[in-house]
Design a protein around this motif. Sequence first.
Motif, short mmCIF file in Angstrom:
data_model
loop_
_atom_site.label_atom_id
_atom_site.label_comp_id
_atom_site.label_asym_id
_atom_site.label_seq_id
_atom_site.Cartn_x
_atom_site.Cartn_y
_atom_site.Cartn_z
N PRO A 65 100.60 0.93 41.68
CA PRO A 65 101.17 1.33 40.39
C PRO A 65 100.98 2.82 40.17
CG PRO A 65 99.09 0.19 40.06
CD PRO A 65 99.42 0.05 41.51
N ASP A 66 101.82 3.38 39.30
CA ASP A 66 101.70 4.80 38.99
C ASP A 66 100.34 5.12 38.39
OD1 ASP A 66 104.29 5.07 39.83
OD2 ASP A 66 105.15 5.11 37.81
N ARG A 67 99.89 6.34 38.72
CA ARG A 67 98.69 6.85 38.04
C ARG A 67 99.06 7.35 36.66
NH1 ARG A 67 97.34 11.41 40.38
NH2 ARG A 67 98.69 11.17 42.20
N ILE A 68 98.15 7.18 35.71
CA ILE A 68 98.36 7.69 34.36
C ILE A 68 97.45 8.90 34.18
CG2 ILE A 68 98.19 7.18 31.91
CD1 ILE A 68 98.74 4.26 32.59
N GLU A 69 98.08 10.04 33.85
CA GLU A 69 97.33 11.28 33.72
C GLU A 69 97.60 11.91 32.36
OE1 GLU A 69 98.71 13.79 36.82
OE2 GLU A 69 97.49 12.80 38.39
N PRO A 70 96.67 12.73 31.86
CA PRO A 70 96.98 13.50 30.65
C PRO A 70 98.15 14.46 30.94
CG PRO A 70 94.62 13.54 31.13
CD PRO A 70 95.29 12.95 32.33
N ARG A 71 98.99 14.64 29.96
CA ARG A 71 100.11 15.58 30.12
C ARG A 71 99.58 17.00 30.30
NH1 ARG A 71 105.23 14.39 29.55
NH2 ARG A 71 105.84 12.34 28.74
N ASN A 74 97.52 4.57 26.20
CA ASN A 74 98.14 5.67 26.96
C ASN A 74 99.43 6.11 26.27
OD1 ASN A 74 96.25 5.55 29.31
ND2 ASN A 74 97.15 3.50 29.51
N PRO A 75 99.32 6.74 25.11
CA PRO A 75 100.54 7.14 24.39
C PRO A 75 101.36 8.12 25.23
CG PRO A 75 98.57 8.14 23.42
CD PRO A 75 98.10 7.13 24.40
N PRO A 76 102.68 7.89 25.35
CA PRO A 76 103.51 8.77 26.18
C PRO A 76 103.51 10.20 25.69
CG PRO A 76 104.85 7.23 24.89
CD PRO A 76 103.45 6.79 24.74
N GLU A 77 103.16 10.43 24.41
CA GLU A 77 103.08 11.80 23.91
C GLU A 77 101.92 12.56 24.54
OE1 GLU A 77 104.76 9.04 20.81
OE2 GLU A 77 103.01 9.05 22.14
N TRP A 78 100.92 11.85 25.02
CA TRP A 78 99.72 12.48 25.59
C TRP A 78 99.58 12.27 27.09
CZ3 TRP A 78 95.44 10.65 21.60
CH2 TRP A 78 95.64 11.33 20.38
N THR A 79 100.31 11.31 27.65
CA THR A 79 100.12 10.96 29.06
C THR A 79 101.44 10.99 29.81
OG1 THR A 79 100.40 8.59 28.60
CG2 THR A 79 98.15 9.47 28.53
N ALA A 102 91.58 19.03 21.82
CA ALA A 102 91.31 17.97 20.83
C ALA A 102 92.02 16.69 21.22
CB ALA A 102 91.75 18.43 19.45
N ASP A 103 93.29 16.80 21.65
CA ASP A 103 94.03 15.60 22.05
C ASP A 103 93.45 15.00 23.32
OD1 ASP A 103 95.67 15.85 19.88
OD2 ASP A 103 97.33 16.78 20.98
N ALA A 104 93.00 15.85 24.24
CA ALA A 104 92.39 15.35 25.48
C ALA A 104 91.12 14.55 25.17
CB ALA A 104 92.07 16.51 26.41
N LYS A 105 90.31 15.04 24.23
CA LYS A 105 89.10 14.31 23.83
C LYS A 105 89.47 13.00 23.15
CE LYS A 105 85.89 18.19 23.37
NZ LYS A 105 85.03 18.98 22.42
N ALA A 106 90.50 13.05 22.31
CA ALA A 106 90.93 11.83 21.62
C ALA A 106 91.43 10.80 22.63
CB ALA A 106 92.02 12.17 20.61
N LEU A 107 92.14 11.27 23.67
CA LEU A 107 92.63 10.36 24.70
C LEU A 107 91.48 9.68 25.43
CD1 LEU A 107 94.99 9.18 26.31
CD2 LEU A 107 94.88 11.21 27.80
N GLN A 108 90.41 10.43 25.73
CA GLN A 108 89.26 9.85 26.41
C GLN A 108 88.63 8.73 25.60
OE1 GLN A 108 87.88 10.27 29.54
NE2 GLN A 108 89.84 11.30 29.88
#
Length: 1014
Positions: free
Chosen positions: A938-944, A916-921, A950-956
């Motif tokens: 705990p906090d939910r982690i969501e895409p930024r 969950n890189p903070p640059e993307w989430t 492309a980054d969203a697919k990479a995050l998945q």
Amino acid sequence: MTPAEFIAKWGPGGPAAHLNEEQGAQSHFLDLCELLDVPKPGALPGEEYLFERQSLVLGEARGYADVFYRDHFAWENKAPGKNLDAALRQLQQYSLALANPPLLVVCDRLAIRIHTQFNGHPSETHTVRIEQLDLPDQRALLRRLWLEPESFRPRQTTRDITEAAAKSFATLADQLRRRGHGAEKVAHFLTQCLFCFFAEDVDLLPGRMFERLVGNRHLTSDRLTQGLANLFATMGEGGLYGADDIPWFNGGLFAHVDVPKLEIIDITELRNAAALNWSAIDVSIFGTLFERGLDPAKRSQLGAHYTDPATIARIIEPVITRPLLQVWEQTMQEIRALAAKIKKNGDAAYRKTHTRFVQWLEALRAYRVLDPACGSGNFLFLGLKALKDIELLSITQAATLGLDREQDLVTGPHNLLGIELNEYAAELARVSVWIGEIQWRIAHGYPPKLNPVLEPLDQIECRDALLAWQGEGEARHAVEATWPTATVAVGNPPFIGDKWMRGELGDAYVDALRATYAGRVPGGADFVTFWFEQARQAIAQQTLHAAGLVATNSIRQRGNRPVLEQIARATRIFEAWADEPWVNEGAAVRVSLVCFGRSTQPARLDGNEVAQIFTDLKAQPLGAGAAVDLTLARPLAENADASYFGLCLAGPFKVDAAQAAQWLRLPNPNGRPNSDVLKPIYNGRDITDRWSGHWVVDFGARMQEAEATLYEAPFEYVRQHVRAKRMQNRRAARAQNWWRHGEARPGLRTQWAGLGHYIATVETAKHRLFVRMPIALAPEHRLIVIPREDHATLGMLSSRMHVVWALARGGTLEDRPVYNTSQIFETFPFPAHLTPADTAHQRTEALPSGALIPAGLAEASAQPAPDSKTKQPAALTNRANAAINTIAPSIATRQHASAIAEAAHRLDQLRQHWLNPPEWTRRVPEVVPLGLAASPYPDRIEPRPGLSEADAKALQKRTLTNLYNLRPGWLAQAHETLDAAVAAAYGWADYTPELPDAEILRRLLALNLERAGG
């Protein structure tokens, strides 16, 4: 040489036409090579392509073929007018000695006949007559013998033919059953029909009699029905059918004749089936496919996969083929020594040599292969094929010593014994054996037997292989079934897990089975283990020599393994495949193949020779020194009550996040928030992949219904969606307490009380990894939970030492390792003073890095800096390690725990940052329940917001499974640092990443046995 010159020389009336077979064979072949412009014998090095060198044996010239071209053809020349069918049979009989060439060619100078014999394909025949040699296409066809032998491979396979035939008969069976004909009657009739199709395609029924009968469009349905009944009756007894003399088929197949009335749609399907090449059906899969088509209960499996015969051979080869070939090799040495004294055919030395060979053949005649769960006969046929191949090999090799070939073979269907409960399968097993026997004989140059054509196969019995019933009425009781005396047993017993046995077999049968085998088969063992125990007992009673059986790969695990342990005490596991793909009832499964009994052959596991096979189907490698038999490991008291399964819901308690959020905002009459009974829930995939977003209603382990009703919305949901299903549950406690989970794990809840986190691993997963999870997240059943929150425990569990132990001690499901707590966690020897007993019920203390260790450890000096070379703390390097052990154990323990916790914390941080890189989430606070000041979750982690596609697919794709598939350098380094710290805690000053797994296991096993008092 031109075509005209060749035809003039070798054609009728030509100058070479008068040459006899021996005079003309080689010169004709050489001229043909010249005509076709292909290499002549001797043109290739070695013995790849040559005229067969004939050896003078007892004054008689003997050879296998006139010309041999390896991987191309064997060629037999005859004089004009000689019998080419006899020449073909000669080549077939010697095909094994000629390395089974794909093409057999017979020639009488006037015609050249090419017969294909590619494995898995029907045989085809191509004929070129001498007068056709002036045609370019015919010469081109002959040139392919030398240049492109593979081009003769038929496009259609025997599997294609068998599948088409099975589908055709399945259609017929369905049509007849739909019109009210009984399934048993239909199956028996169609089995008779399919044998008739086969019999006429191999010329056992004259003049394509059966095909002509069903193809006669002038016959009414009644007349055809009567005609088929008359034909079947005549086949059963032998005799005239019209003007044709029908062989006596016998064998029981035609003892009972009851032909259903056929309509035009049935007759049309029979006519379509007649067009298939029934002589080429693949008997190794034939029974399976036809059983699926003829048995209404298995029709849905018709298009499913089936077990490859090569997989079955992994049992046939070590149990039947290899030991028999070892005996034959010894026998051949004796025969060779006796044959050296023969002076002429028929003298005393010859008779003595022949007598010794006949003794070998009699041993083959007496050999018995038993399949105690024979199904439709796959194992039986392949067992018979193995025996016949060995007999043919021995006959061929004995002939090279001057012994005359025997008139016929001694092996046949009488060598086979079977037990099968399903009547469809039992009859098809008999037919499979009959057809397979006839096919083998024809393919190897032996005509089918006559009078009778079919040997009786009453020894393939339709009965239960495990239980027999005695007495009547209330006095009726079960006793152990007996197996017939046999040399070996092979087979694939039914795969029914312990939990499914009652549903599949019924309570009465399961109770009788477990009572009959009590003390010999564990109470929770799978169905297949009863066949293993029966085989073990037969070996002990010397009514069986060896066995090779298939089981699900859970045979190695705790509930079933005692059966293998009994086998190992009584005899020996000499061959095994621990975890292989298999097809069971059309479904892909993972199995273990286990061969055991009185055998002196070297042990082999997964195809590799080993020193010993243990009962968990692991092995001691050759030359590995002292055995590392991990089955000796015992549970350790210090590890008790520290590992649990997650929650087993046993009902639809899950809801989605939106529903949970709505409930969290609702008031309740008891003034309590719904967060008391609502939690995000994680299953195995949520750990190894990404969280699916499910929540669960959880009324705990002891909450009564009256109290649960006060949480209005969640309770009403459970009442509507869970109650009806749970009231039908066979377990009384689950029916009575329908609002609670099926297994609410009260012990686990007690253990994790007061903790902020727990440690979890996925029971069945490709990679064995451990994670820390907030206590507010509910673990589902397939998670193994360790109620400890400190990073030191996380580090020890994540270390190479524990993972190697887990992989070696655990089982597998399909191809994924399984974490069994009783076999792995409870037996794992943690470092001294860092066991689960030492860390139980202790609060944790934070190190400067944020890592946690159990606070019960004594105070100690600050953690030393790492050594630059070893990456271990300086105090844990080789020289300092000896010194630290002289310090009070509490100080050393704290230093070890700190080093492990630091390394584990660092590993956890790196993994989380990668996932969950903070640059993307971003982290978003969870819903705050009504009445609370803050969210307990705990906090939910969501895409930024605004993240690119492309980054969203990479995050998945950033999942723990993918991370460990990649295993980047930083991850490997973090694990190496952790491993070094754990090794130091064990006092292993010599540890390096190159230390073999076997040595790690040896040390851990020694420590386990020391602590267990073993």
